[in-house]
Design a protein around this motif. Structure first.
Motif, PDB file in Angstrom:
ATOM      1  N   THR A 200       0.801  -1.292  -0.022  1.00  0.00           N
ATOM      2  CA  THR A 200      -0.076  -0.023  -0.023  1.00  0.00           C
ATOM      3  C   THR A 200       0.720   1.305   0.126  1.00  0.00           C
ATOM      4  OG1 THR A 200       0.042   0.200   2.332  1.00  0.00           O
ATOM      5  CG2 THR A 200      -1.746  -0.950   1.295  1.00  0.00           C
ATOM      6  N   GLY A 201       1.948   1.252   0.541  1.00  0.00           N
ATOM      7  CA  GLY A 201       2.825   2.563   0.749  1.00  0.00           C
ATOM      8  C   GLY A 201       2.527   3.279   2.087  1.00  0.00           C
ATOM      9  N   TRP A 202       1.272   2.500   2.705  1.00  0.00           N
ATOM     10  CA  TRP A 202       0.868   2.879   3.867  1.00  0.00           C
ATOM     11  C   TRP A 202       1.621   2.696   5.233  1.00  0.00           C
ATOM     12  CZ3 TRP A 202      -1.716   7.454   4.813  1.00  0.00           C
ATOM     13  CH2 TRP A 202      -2.115   7.630   5.948  1.00  0.00           C
ATOM     14  N   PRO A 203       2.298   3.675   5.992  1.00  0.00           N
ATOM     15  CA  PRO A 203       3.337   3.091   7.161  1.00  0.00           C
ATOM     16  C   PRO A 203       2.856   2.503   8.185  1.00  0.00           C
ATOM     17  CG  PRO A 203       3.245   5.380   7.215  1.00  0.00           C
ATOM     18  CD  PRO A 203       2.124   4.980   5.902  1.00  0.00           C
ATOM     19  N   THR A 204       1.430   2.736   8.610  1.00  0.00           N
ATOM     20  CA  THR A 204       1.040   2.448   9.662  1.00  0.00           C
ATOM     21  C   THR A 204      -0.130   1.639   9.935  1.00  0.00           C
ATOM     22  OG1 THR A 204      -0.139   4.616  10.019  1.00  0.00           O
ATOM     23  CG2 THR A 204       2.247   4.381  10.988  1.00  0.00           C
ATOM     24  N   PHE A 205      -0.769   1.241  11.094  1.00  0.00           N
ATOM     25  CA  PHE A 205      -1.951   0.634  11.284  1.00  0.00           C
ATOM     26  C   PHE A 205      -2.799   1.334  11.938  1.00  0.00           C
ATOM     27  CE2 PHE A 205       0.611  -3.007   9.680  1.00  0.00           C
ATOM     28  CZ  PHE A 205      -0.096  -3.499   8.893  1.00  0.00           C
ATOM     29  N   PRO A 206      -4.244   1.501  11.943  1.00  0.00           N
ATOM     30  CA  PRO A 206      -4.820   0.494  10.988  1.00  0.00           C
ATOM     31  C   PRO A 206      -4.712   1.224   9.496  1.00  0.00           C
ATOM     32  CG  PRO A 206      -6.308   2.149  11.855  1.00  0.00           C
ATOM     33  CD  PRO A 206      -5.124   2.428  12.560  1.00  0.00           C
ATOM     34  N   MET A 207      -5.008   0.231   8.522  1.00  0.00           N
ATOM     35  CA  MET A 207      -5.305   0.683   7.090  1.00  0.00           C
ATOM     36  C   MET A 207      -6.814   0.340   6.789  1.00  0.00           C
ATOM     37  SD  MET A 207      -2.243  -1.446   5.097  1.00  0.00           S
ATOM     38  CE  MET A 207      -0.579  -1.061   5.570  1.00  0.00           C
ATOM     39  N   VAL A 208      -7.562   1.626   6.453  1.00  0.00           N
ATOM     40  CA  VAL A 208      -8.772   1.573   6.327  1.00  0.00           C
ATOM     41  C   VAL A 208      -9.126   1.853   4.689  1.00  0.00           C
ATOM     42  CG1 VAL A 208     -11.065   2.588   6.720  1.00  0.00           C
ATOM     43  CG2 VAL A 208      -9.169   2.437   8.722  1.00  0.00           C
ATOM     44  N   PHE A 209      -9.992   0.652   4.298  1.00  0.00           N
ATOM     45  CA  PHE A 209     -10.213   0.619   2.796  1.00  0.00           C
ATOM     46  C   PHE A 209     -11.631   0.861   2.736  1.00  0.00           C
ATOM     47  CE2 PHE A 209      -6.725  -1.871   3.038  1.00  0.00           C
ATOM     48  CZ  PHE A 209      -5.785  -1.820   1.741  1.00  0.00           C
ATOM     49  N   VAL A 210     -12.381   1.783   2.158  1.00  0.00           N
ATOM     50  CA  VAL A 210     -13.644   1.996   1.317  1.00  0.00           C
ATOM     51  C   VAL A 210     -13.774   1.876   0.407  1.00  0.00           C
ATOM     52  CG1 VAL A 210     -15.284   3.733   1.673  1.00  0.00           C
ATOM     53  CG2 VAL A 210     -13.707   3.874   3.494  1.00  0.00           C
ATOM     54  N   LYS A 211     -14.617   0.939   0.027  1.00  0.00           N
ATOM     55  CA  LYS A 211     -15.057   0.385  -1.439  1.00  0.00           C
ATOM     56  C   LYS A 211     -13.735   0.128  -2.151  1.00  0.00           C
ATOM     57  CE  LYS A 211     -19.680   2.132  -2.028  1.00  0.00           C
ATOM     58  NZ  LYS A 211     -20.720   2.707  -3.044  1.00  0.00           N
ATOM     59  N   GLY A 212     -12.652  -0.505  -1.581  1.00  0.00           N
ATOM     60  CA  GLY A 212     -11.425  -0.992  -2.239  1.00  0.00           C
ATOM     61  C   GLY A 212     -10.441   0.186  -2.392  1.00  0.00           C
ATOM     62  N   MET A 213     -10.879   1.427  -1.843  1.00  0.00           N
ATOM     63  CA  MET A 213      -9.665   2.327  -1.761  1.00  0.00           C
ATOM     64  C   MET A 213      -9.259   2.522  -0.320  1.00  0.00           C
ATOM     65  SD  MET A 213     -10.108   6.515  -2.573  1.00  0.00           S
ATOM     66  CE  MET A 213     -11.370   6.309  -3.770  1.00  0.00           C
ATOM     67  N   LEU A 214      -7.713   2.483  -0.558  1.00  0.00           N
ATOM     68  CA  LEU A 214      -7.207   2.794   1.005  1.00  0.00           C
ATOM     69  C   LEU A 214      -7.246   4.492   1.306  1.00  0.00           C
ATOM     70  CD1 LEU A 214      -5.416   2.070   3.367  1.00  0.00           C
ATOM     71  CD2 LEU A 214      -3.486   2.640   1.758  1.00  0.00           C
ATOM     72  N   ILE A 215      -8.104   4.578   2.527  1.00  0.00           N
ATOM     73  CA  ILE A 215      -8.385   6.125   2.703  1.00  0.00           C
ATOM     74  C   ILE A 215      -7.437   6.668   3.999  1.00  0.00           C
ATOM     75  CG2 ILE A 215     -10.765   6.214   2.074  1.00  0.00           C
ATOM     76  CD1 ILE A 215     -11.085   5.886   5.308  1.00  0.00           C
ATOM     77  N   GLY A 216      -6.536   5.849   4.537  1.00  0.00           N
ATOM     78  CA  GLY A 216      -5.503   5.989   5.580  1.00  0.00           C
ATOM     79  C   GLY A 216      -5.835   5.191   6.743  1.00  0.00           C
ATOM     80  N   GLY A 217      -5.472   5.933   7.924  1.00  0.00           N
ATOM     81  CA  GLY A 217      -5.480   5.080   9.098  1.00  0.00           C
ATOM     82  C   GLY A 217      -6.668   5.822  10.063  1.00  0.00           C
ATOM     83  N   ALA A 218      -6.671   5.701  11.222  1.00  0.00           N
ATOM     84  CA  ALA A 218      -7.791   6.279  12.187  1.00  0.00           C
ATOM     85  C   ALA A 218      -8.099   7.901  12.027  1.00  0.00           C
ATOM     86  CB  ALA A 218      -7.369   5.835  13.812  1.00  0.00           C
ATOM     87  N   ALA A 219      -6.929   8.504  12.147  1.00  0.00           N
ATOM     88  CA  ALA A 219      -7.245  10.053  11.813  1.00  0.00           C
ATOM     89  C   ALA A 219      -7.856  10.400  10.592  1.00  0.00           C
ATOM     90  CB  ALA A 219      -5.901  10.727  11.918  1.00  0.00           C
ATOM     91  N   GLU A 220      -7.713   9.697   9.355  1.00  0.00           N
ATOM     92  CA  GLU A 220      -8.154   9.990   8.270  1.00  0.00           C
ATOM     93  C   GLU A 220      -9.559   9.497   8.180  1.00  0.00           C
ATOM     94  OE1 GLU A 220      -3.808  10.413   8.117  1.00  0.00           O
ATOM     95  OE2 GLU A 220      -5.244   8.512   8.679  1.00  0.00           O
ATOM     96  N   THR A 221      -9.855   8.520   8.779  1.00  0.00           N
ATOM     97  CA  THR A 221     -11.213   7.832   9.145  1.00  0.00           C
ATOM     98  C   THR A 221     -12.264   8.924   9.783  1.00  0.00           C
ATOM     99  OG1 THR A 221     -10.480   5.807   8.992  1.00  0.00           O
ATOM    100  CG2 THR A 221     -12.581   5.912   9.974  1.00  0.00           C
ATOM    101  N   GLU A 222     -11.769   9.471  10.955  1.00  0.00           N
ATOM    102  CA  GLU A 222     -12.289  10.334  11.686  1.00  0.00           C
ATOM    103  C   GLU A 222     -12.512  11.759  11.042  1.00  0.00           C
ATOM    104  OE1 GLU A 222     -11.127   9.418  16.479  1.00  0.00           O
ATOM    105  OE2 GLU A 222      -9.664  10.544  15.101  1.00  0.00           O
ATOM    106  N   THR A 223     -11.665  12.099  10.249  1.00  0.00           N
ATOM    107  CA  THR A 223     -11.750  13.322   9.404  1.00  0.00           C
ATOM    108  C   THR A 223     -12.920  13.255   8.236  1.00  0.00           C
ATOM    109  OG1 THR A 223      -9.804  14.008   9.756  1.00  0.00           O
ATOM    110  CG2 THR A 223     -10.468  15.140   7.897  1.00  0.00           C
ATOM    111  N   LEU A 224     -12.667  11.992   7.600  1.00  0.00           N
ATOM    112  CA  LEU A 224     -13.726  11.615   6.347  1.00  0.00           C
ATOM    113  C   LEU A 224     -15.279  11.605   7.231  1.00  0.00           C
ATOM    114  CD1 LEU A 224     -11.918   9.390   4.177  1.00  0.00           C
ATOM    115  CD2 LEU A 224     -12.228  11.671   3.769  1.00  0.00           C
TER     116      LEU A 224
END
Length: 121
Positions: free
Chosen positions: A86-110
């Protein structure tokens, strides 16, 4: 924006197969889950940021499929395959409809901006 990945031509032919197979089953498991479920949270046991992402999704009423791979004391080498993929350095890795959106902070922001609902619509 293309990510820098070592070109296969720069791998000696004797190691190409080994590189291609290294933890490929785990990458395929995550790919399959991301293709099957609207939201997938890939994490590891004991990680507070994984719990934070899942709590945010739960609070927003968003169903999610969870995959945990080891914890801080084990299976880190297998998790590295996901980081390289993925190129994403940390966990979690959150996928939405197959797209990596990031981790916890990005999930909360979205979720807070209403963009998560638009992604899932």
């Amino acid at each position: 924006m293309p990510r820098t990945i070592l070109d296969e031509a720069q791998l000696h032919p004797a190691i190409r197969g080994r590189v291609a197979r290294l933890n490929a089953d785990l990458v395929q498991q995550v790919r399959d889950a991301a293709a099957t479920h609207a939201v997938v949270v890939v994490g590891m046991g004991g990680n507070p940021f994984v719990r934070k992402a899942r709590r945010a999704l739960d609070a927003a009423g968003i169903a999610h499929h969870d995959i945990d791979i080891g914890n801080y004391f084990g299976r880190w080498r297998r998790r590295n395959a996901l980081k390289m993929w993925t190129g994403w350095p940390t966990f979690p890795m959150v996928f939405v409809k197959g797209m990596l959106i990031g981790g916890a902070a990005e999930t909360e922001t979205l979720i807070a901006r209403g963009e998560m609902a638009r992604l899932l619509a």
